[in-house]
Motif scaffolding. Sequence first.
Motif, PDB file in Angstrom:
ATOM      1  N   VAL A  13      40.113  58.699  22.877  1.00  0.00           N
ATOM      2  CA  VAL A  13      41.157  57.877  23.481  1.00  0.00           C
ATOM      3  C   VAL A  13      40.540  56.549  23.893  1.00  0.00           C
ATOM      4  O   VAL A  13      39.352  56.470  24.211  1.00  0.00           O
ATOM      5  CB  VAL A  13      41.788  58.593  24.696  1.00  0.00           C
ATOM      6  N   SER A  14      41.343  55.508  23.863  1.00  0.00           N
ATOM      7  CA  SER A  14      40.886  54.193  24.305  1.00  0.00           C
ATOM      8  C   SER A  14      40.431  54.233  25.761  1.00  0.00           C
ATOM      9  O   SER A  14      41.151  54.727  26.627  1.00  0.00           O
ATOM     10  CB  SER A  14      42.028  53.175  24.145  1.00  0.00           C
ATOM     11  N   LEU A  15      39.246  53.706  26.019  1.00  0.00           N
ATOM     12  CA  LEU A  15      38.738  53.645  27.386  1.00  0.00           C
ATOM     13  C   LEU A  15      39.667  52.809  28.261  1.00  0.00           C
ATOM     14  O   LEU A  15      39.928  53.155  29.421  1.00  0.00           O
ATOM     15  CB  LEU A  15      37.325  53.054  27.393  1.00  0.00           C
ATOM     16  N   ALA A  16      40.192  51.716  27.709  1.00  0.00           N
ATOM     17  CA  ALA A  16      41.083  50.850  28.479  1.00  0.00           C
ATOM     18  C   ALA A  16      42.363  51.578  28.878  1.00  0.00           C
ATOM     19  O   ALA A  16      42.841  51.443  30.009  1.00  0.00           O
ATOM     20  CB  ALA A  16      41.414  49.594  27.675  1.00  0.00           C
ATOM     21  N   VAL A  17      42.912  52.371  27.956  1.00  0.00           N
ATOM     22  CA  VAL A  17      44.135  53.123  28.252  1.00  0.00           C
ATOM     23  C   VAL A  17      43.871  54.169  29.327  1.00  0.00           C
ATOM     24  O   VAL A  17      44.655  54.345  30.271  1.00  0.00           O
ATOM     25  CB  VAL A  17      44.678  53.781  26.970  1.00  0.00           C
ATOM     26  N   TRP A  18      42.750  54.871  29.206  1.00  0.00           N
ATOM     27  CA  TRP A  18      42.402  55.901  30.184  1.00  0.00           C
ATOM     28  C   TRP A  18      42.189  55.278  31.566  1.00  0.00           C
ATOM     29  O   TRP A  18      42.659  55.801  32.580  1.00  0.00           O
ATOM     30  CB  TRP A  18      41.144  56.635  29.724  1.00  0.00           C
ATOM     31  N   ASN A  19      41.496  54.137  31.602  1.00  0.00           N
ATOM     32  CA  ASN A  19      41.247  53.487  32.886  1.00  0.00           C
ATOM     33  C   ASN A  19      42.528  52.948  33.517  1.00  0.00           C
ATOM     34  O   ASN A  19      42.658  52.943  34.745  1.00  0.00           O
ATOM     35  CB  ASN A  19      40.228  52.357  32.718  1.00  0.00           C
ATOM     36  N   GLN A  20      43.457  52.504  32.700  1.00  0.00           N
ATOM     37  CA  GLN A  20      44.731  52.057  33.244  1.00  0.00           C
ATOM     38  C   GLN A  20      45.464  53.214  33.922  1.00  0.00           C
ATOM     39  O   GLN A  20      46.073  53.037  34.986  1.00  0.00           O
ATOM     40  CB  GLN A  20      45.612  51.449  32.155  1.00  0.00           C
ATOM     41  N   ALA A  21      45.369  54.392  33.317  1.00  0.00           N
ATOM     42  CA  ALA A  21      45.985  55.576  33.926  1.00  0.00           C
ATOM     43  C   ALA A  21      45.318  55.895  35.266  1.00  0.00           C
ATOM     44  O   ALA A  21      45.997  56.290  36.233  1.00  0.00           O
ATOM     45  CB  ALA A  21      45.880  56.767  32.974  1.00  0.00           C
ATOM     46  N   ILE A  22      43.998  55.724  35.339  1.00  0.00           N
ATOM     47  CA  ILE A  22      43.283  55.940  36.605  1.00  0.00           C
ATOM     48  C   ILE A  22      43.727  54.907  37.641  1.00  0.00           C
ATOM     49  O   ILE A  22      43.973  55.236  38.809  1.00  0.00           O
ATOM     50  CB  ILE A  22      41.765  55.865  36.382  1.00  0.00           C
ATOM     51  N   ASP A  33      43.316  63.048  42.275  1.00  0.00           N
ATOM     52  CA  ASP A  33      43.548  63.102  40.833  1.00  0.00           C
ATOM     53  C   ASP A  33      42.733  62.027  40.123  1.00  0.00           C
ATOM     54  O   ASP A  33      42.186  62.259  39.038  1.00  0.00           O
ATOM     55  CB  ASP A  33      45.038  62.913  40.527  1.00  0.00           C
ATOM     56  N   ALA A  34      42.652  60.856  40.735  1.00  0.00           N
ATOM     57  CA  ALA A  34      41.891  59.766  40.124  1.00  0.00           C
ATOM     58  C   ALA A  34      40.420  60.137  39.974  1.00  0.00           C
ATOM     59  O   ALA A  34      39.798  59.866  38.937  1.00  0.00           O
ATOM     60  CB  ALA A  34      42.027  58.499  40.968  1.00  0.00           C
ATOM     61  N   ILE A  35      39.843  60.784  40.990  1.00  0.00           N
ATOM     62  CA  ILE A  35      38.422  61.149  40.939  1.00  0.00           C
ATOM     63  C   ILE A  35      38.154  62.080  39.757  1.00  0.00           C
ATOM     64  O   ILE A  35      37.157  61.921  39.046  1.00  0.00           O
ATOM     65  CB  ILE A  35      37.984  61.787  42.267  1.00  0.00           C
ATOM     66  N   GLY A  36      39.036  63.045  39.531  1.00  0.00           N
ATOM     67  CA  GLY A  36      38.859  63.938  38.390  1.00  0.00           C
ATOM     68  C   GLY A  36      38.854  63.189  37.072  1.00  0.00           C
ATOM     69  O   GLY A  36      38.042  63.478  36.178  1.00  0.00           O
ATOM     70  N   ARG A  37      39.732  62.216  36.926  1.00  0.00           N
ATOM     71  CA  ARG A  37      39.806  61.432  35.680  1.00  0.00           C
ATOM     72  C   ARG A  37      38.606  60.495  35.536  1.00  0.00           C
ATOM     73  O   ARG A  37      38.128  60.252  34.429  1.00  0.00           O
ATOM     74  CB  ARG A  37      41.106  60.629  35.641  1.00  0.00           C
ATOM     75  N   ILE A  38      38.122  59.971  36.661  1.00  0.00           N
ATOM     76  CA  ILE A  38      36.938  59.116  36.616  1.00  0.00           C
ATOM     77  C   ILE A  38      35.725  59.906  36.149  1.00  0.00           C
ATOM     78  O   ILE A  38      34.893  59.417  35.372  1.00  0.00           O
ATOM     79  CB  ILE A  38      36.674  58.484  37.996  1.00  0.00           C
ATOM     80  N   ALA A 259      47.043  65.799  26.880  1.00  0.00           N
ATOM     81  CA  ALA A 259      48.441  66.129  27.224  1.00  0.00           C
ATOM     82  C   ALA A 259      48.847  65.437  28.518  1.00  0.00           C
ATOM     83  O   ALA A 259      49.971  64.934  28.645  1.00  0.00           O
ATOM     84  CB  ALA A 259      48.594  67.639  27.346  1.00  0.00           C
ATOM     85  N   TRP A 260      47.930  65.408  29.485  1.00  0.00           N
ATOM     86  CA  TRP A 260      48.221  64.711  30.743  1.00  0.00           C
ATOM     87  C   TRP A 260      48.465  63.220  30.503  1.00  0.00           C
ATOM     88  O   TRP A 260      49.408  62.641  31.057  1.00  0.00           O
ATOM     89  CB  TRP A 260      47.053  64.887  31.718  1.00  0.00           C
ATOM     90  N   LEU A 261      47.653  62.624  29.654  1.00  0.00           N
ATOM     91  CA  LEU A 261      47.779  61.198  29.384  1.00  0.00           C
ATOM     92  C   LEU A 261      49.126  60.890  28.721  1.00  0.00           C
ATOM     93  O   LEU A 261      49.746  59.868  29.006  1.00  0.00           O
ATOM     94  CB  LEU A 261      46.620  60.735  28.498  1.00  0.00           C
ATOM     95  N   ARG A 262      49.555  61.788  27.843  1.00  0.00           N
ATOM     96  CA  ARG A 262      50.843  61.562  27.166  1.00  0.00           C
ATOM     97  C   ARG A 262      52.009  61.720  28.133  1.00  0.00           C
ATOM     98  O   ARG A 262      53.115  61.262  27.879  1.00  0.00           O
ATOM     99  CB  ARG A 262      50.995  62.541  25.995  1.00  0.00           C
ATOM    100  N   GLY A 263      51.734  62.373  29.278  1.00  0.00           N
ATOM    101  CA  GLY A 263      52.759  62.519  30.305  1.00  0.00           C
ATOM    102  C   GLY A 263      53.761  63.587  30.023  1.00  0.00           C
ATOM    103  O   GLY A 263      54.834  63.618  30.598  1.00  0.00           O
TER     104      GLY A 263
END
Length: 263
Positions: A13-22, A33-38, A259-263
């Motif tokens: 997955v794009s790092l930029a997309v993942w970081n935007q979700a964070i 939740d943010a800490i887990g994604r980080i 799946a989480w990222l896709r919402g």
Amino acid sequence: MSSDTRSTRLNRVSLAVWNQAIDDLIQNRQAEDAIGRIRTVLKNLPRHLPSYFRLLQAIWLLRRWDEGEDWALRLLRADPCNELAWAVLANAAEQRGSLSEARGFWSRAFENAPYNRYIRAGMVRTSPGKADPLHLTPVALASLCRMDGRWDRAVAFYTSLQTEYPRRTDIQCARAESYWRAGQLEDALRLSSHLVHREPNLLIGWVVSMQIGDETDRALALAPLAALDADGEYMAVRFGVELAPEQPATIGISSQEAAWLRG
């Protein structure tokens, strides 16, 4: 292919997309939740400075200062001028009741960001007696010159400070940036080379090498910059330079995370 293999296969997955979700989680104050994604990013990129910074932002929301100390120190090894990292260390020291230590950390944060109201409050809170805790020291004045883009004046300040504070890496890094911005390129390269030789994680040293160095300098800077700031995000915010790679950075995530990222 076994079901176990399928369940552990990573998706890119794009790092930029993942970081935007964070960032969205942090904005919504969903710090846990943010800490887990980080941590997912850090599994892929263990030296990633934007993730250190986001982790400190989440820890700030949770006020779990002791948990932030190690991450603050990691960030400061790469960017000794980062006021958020100094402020986390200061809060952790306050939490332990070590007011003298806290005062030292708040002072360092203040000298690098004199206008930050949270830092100013920390200075006042931990100041003994009636002395003015917000007096602008020469280091703070140098930071103001840097913030205002008065680079020649910043160089003069930092040059005068180097004898008094020879072991303060934040001052040396700020001096390297000021040399570079003021067009004193030989001095900037010489100091940057010295800094990264002493501490290979110092971001400004590699940024200067990439920006104004020769072909060899730029080649040597590629790997450290990729490790510290894979998509150039931190450099763009901190130094206003665009050094993003030709191909967008990606990370591996699990099927559940996808799946989480896709919402």
